[in-house]
Design a protein around this motif. Structure first.
Motif, PDB file in Angstrom:
ATOM      1  N   ARG A 244      18.027 -13.259  11.919  1.00  0.00           N
ATOM      2  CA  ARG A 244      17.231 -12.913  10.741  1.00  0.00           C
ATOM      3  C   ARG A 244      18.097 -12.805   9.490  1.00  0.00           C
ATOM      4  O   ARG A 244      17.752 -13.332   8.433  1.00  0.00           O
ATOM      5  N   LEU A 245      19.219 -12.117   9.609  1.00  0.00           N
ATOM      6  CA  LEU A 245      20.103 -11.961   8.457  1.00  0.00           C
ATOM      7  C   LEU A 245      20.671 -13.298   8.009  1.00  0.00           C
ATOM      8  O   LEU A 245      20.754 -13.588   6.808  1.00  0.00           O
ATOM      9  N   MET A 246      21.058 -14.140   8.967  1.00  0.00           N
ATOM     10  CA  MET A 246      21.616 -15.444   8.625  1.00  0.00           C
ATOM     11  C   MET A 246      20.575 -16.323   7.940  1.00  0.00           C
ATOM     12  O   MET A 246      20.889 -17.047   6.981  1.00  0.00           O
ATOM     13  N   ASN A 247      19.333 -16.272   8.400  1.00  0.00           N
ATOM     14  CA  ASN A 247      18.280 -17.072   7.768  1.00  0.00           C
ATOM     15  C   ASN A 247      18.071 -16.657   6.314  1.00  0.00           C
ATOM     16  O   ASN A 247      17.933 -17.502   5.425  1.00  0.00           O
ATOM     17  N   ARG A 248      18.055 -15.360   6.076  1.00  0.00           N
ATOM     18  CA  ARG A 248      17.876 -14.888   4.700  1.00  0.00           C
ATOM     19  C   ARG A 248      19.080 -15.260   3.843  1.00  0.00           C
ATOM     20  O   ARG A 248      18.932 -15.623   2.667  1.00  0.00           O
ATOM     21  N   LEU A 249      20.279 -15.189   4.427  1.00  0.00           N
ATOM     22  CA  LEU A 249      21.484 -15.545   3.684  1.00  0.00           C
ATOM     23  C   LEU A 249      21.475 -17.020   3.305  1.00  0.00           C
ATOM     24  O   LEU A 249      21.822 -17.390   2.177  1.00  0.00           O
ATOM     25  N   LEU A 250      21.051 -17.875   4.232  1.00  0.00           N
ATOM     26  CA  LEU A 250      20.983 -19.307   3.942  1.00  0.00           C
ATOM     27  C   LEU A 250      19.962 -19.599   2.845  1.00  0.00           C
ATOM     28  O   LEU A 250      20.198 -20.445   1.971  1.00  0.00           O
ATOM     29  N   ARG A 251      18.830 -18.910   2.886  1.00  0.00           N
ATOM     30  CA  ARG A 251      17.830 -19.109   1.831  1.00  0.00           C
ATOM     31  C   ARG A 251      18.374 -18.652   0.480  1.00  0.00           C
ATOM     32  O   ARG A 251      18.122 -19.287  -0.549  1.00  0.00           O
ATOM     33  N   PHE A 252      19.110 -17.552   0.479  1.00  0.00           N
ATOM     34  CA  PHE A 252      19.667 -17.045  -0.772  1.00  0.00           C
ATOM     35  C   PHE A 252      20.725 -18.000  -1.318  1.00  0.00           C
ATOM     36  O   PHE A 252      20.776 -18.263  -2.532  1.00  0.00           O
ATOM     37  N   VAL A 253      21.571 -18.532  -0.436  1.00  0.00           N
ATOM     38  CA  VAL A 253      22.583 -19.506  -0.866  1.00  0.00           C
ATOM     39  C   VAL A 253      21.907 -20.760  -1.406  1.00  0.00           C
ATOM     40  O   VAL A 253      22.320 -21.328  -2.431  1.00  0.00           O
TER      41      VAL A 253
END
Length: 279
Positions: A244-253
């Motif tokens: 979940r955290l990685m998915n949000r981080l990728l969207r933010f990047v």
């Protein structure tokens, strides 16, 4: 003489016949105390679950518009309202705007009471509070504020109540009126609220201490306060254990790259053109 007043199309005729008309006709065969007629009819004769005795004219007209049946007796200044409402409504279906392969297969509808029942079925705690109020001088549109008492931010809740109380409009057909009142006169780059249609996403926000506002006639909920990082959150994440955290981080990047890469390219091409070989 007895008068029944109701609007055809918004009442349940079976309930009206079985719980109001038939008991009234049967009661004429018995002796009714004229001095306590209203009390006898409301408590002993009418069989609907909701029965109210009112005196104000506006209460009677509001009840008729909302699908109730008004019972009036000649020479008596009181009226009886019997709950016989049956509006046509859409069946509960999967959310359209936020479809997900996992999670609940239901979405909110346009009926306020149906939506509240969905939330009560998913929030198994007596701390869930529902505050109802009406907005609109002509429409009296019903809205509800939902929150979990033990975890809600009391400052946010008080501010939401305050801003809704000061709304002064003739009618409310869409939730945008409520959103504009919540935002006030402030100008922000991002919205101060979130819209959500799947009930599991709304319930998750309730458990996080947020305030939820639902408007009768609108198939989605308004979640307060809206956070910038919530933009990068997907409904699927409520049913994921890892990533979940990685998915949000990728969207933010991806968001940052979308914003800055075109401008960086323009700067390099226009101001550092000599540094690139010409073919």
């Amino acid at each position: 003489m007895v008068h029944l007043i109701y609007l055809d199309g918004v009442v349940n005729k079976d309930s009206l016949q079985e719980n109001v008309i038939t008991p009234l006709l049967d009661s004429t065969k018995e002796t009714v105390n004229i001095n306590s007629l209203i009390e006898d009819v409301s408590e002993n004769i009418i069989k609907t679950a909701e029965v109210f005795v009112v005196k104000e004219y506006k209460e009677l007209t509001d009840a008729i518009v909302n699908g109730g049946t008004v019972i009036l007796f000649e020479g008596i200044e009181l009226g009886i309202i019997a709950g016989t409402t049956q509006f046509k409504e859409r069946n509960i279906e999967q959310a359209i705007s936020e479809r997900t392969p996992k999670g609940a297969r239901v979405g909110l509808t346009e009926n306020l009471n149906t939506n509240i029942s969905l939330f009560r079925g998913m929030v198994k705690t007596p701390s869930l509070c529902v505050e109802s109020m009406k907005v609109g001088k002509l429409t009296d549109t019903e809205i509800s504020i939902l929150y979990i008492k033990k975890v809600v931010d009391q400052n946010v809740l008080a501010e939401v109540r305050k801003r809704i109380d000061i709304i002064s409009v003739n009618y409310v057909l869409e939730a945008m009126t409520i959103k504009e009142a919540i935002e006030g006169g402030s100008v922000a780059l991002f919205a101060m609220y979130e819209d959500s249609e799947p009930p599991d996403a709304v319930v998750s926000s309730l458990y996080e201490g947020k305030v939820v506002v639902i408007v009768d006639g609108n198939p989605y909920a308004i979640i307060l306060q809206g956070l910038f990082m919530s933009i990068f959150q997907a409904p699927d994440e409520y049913n994921q254990k890892y990533g979940r955290l990685m998915n949000r981080l990728l969207r933010f990047v991806g968001f940052l790259l979308t914003i800055y890469l075109p401008s960086i390219y323009v700067v390099l091409v226009n101001f550092y053109a000599d540094g690139y070989p010409i073919k």
